[in-house]
Design a protein around this motif. Sequence first.
Motif, short mmCIF file in Angstrom:
data_model
loop_
_atom_site.label_atom_id
_atom_site.label_comp_id
_atom_site.label_asym_id
_atom_site.label_seq_id
_atom_site.Cartn_x
_atom_site.Cartn_y
_atom_site.Cartn_z
N VAL A 61 72.27 -42.24 127.26
CA VAL A 61 71.87 -40.87 126.99
C VAL A 61 73.15 -40.06 126.99
CG1 VAL A 61 70.56 -38.86 127.77
CG2 VAL A 61 69.61 -41.17 128.07
N TYR A 62 73.49 -39.53 125.83
CA TYR A 62 74.70 -38.77 125.59
C TYR A 62 75.92 -39.56 126.06
CZ TYR A 62 78.23 -35.15 125.41
OH TYR A 62 79.39 -34.46 125.17
N ASN A 63 76.47 -39.25 127.23
CA ASN A 63 77.71 -39.88 127.67
C ASN A 63 77.52 -40.85 128.84
OD1 ASN A 63 77.14 -37.86 129.55
ND2 ASN A 63 79.29 -37.54 130.03
N VAL A 64 76.29 -41.24 129.11
CA VAL A 64 76.01 -42.13 130.25
C VAL A 64 75.42 -43.45 129.74
CG1 VAL A 64 74.68 -42.43 132.37
CG2 VAL A 64 75.65 -40.19 131.81
N LEU A 65 76.03 -44.54 130.16
CA LEU A 65 75.57 -45.88 129.84
C LEU A 65 74.96 -46.50 131.10
CD1 LEU A 65 75.40 -48.49 128.15
CD2 LEU A 65 77.79 -48.94 128.81
#
Length: 97
Positions: A61-65
């Motif tokens: 989600v956006y910048n989180v893996l």
Amino acid sequence: MRKLSEQDIEKKLLHFPDWEYFDNAIHAEFEFENFRDCFSAMSRIAFECEALNHHPNWSNVYNVLTVSLSTHDAGGVTNKDFELAEAIETIVEPVDD
């Protein structure tokens, strides 16, 4: 491939401080500067997954893996999961808060 005992998993996790064991898998979450950097890391990880013939359950989600590793054929966590976790660790560079 042999499923590891919970004790073996906990011992191995001492070398993987970003990872936790629960729900019969090892899990980690990595934060990046932006979506592009996150997606780039996922692309590099995908090549390692193919090379190891081992594929994570993951999402971003956006910048989180978010990554979960478990060897389905063995019914739990194996050395193969830790091998992929190590490869992931060499690829990702989490952002320090």
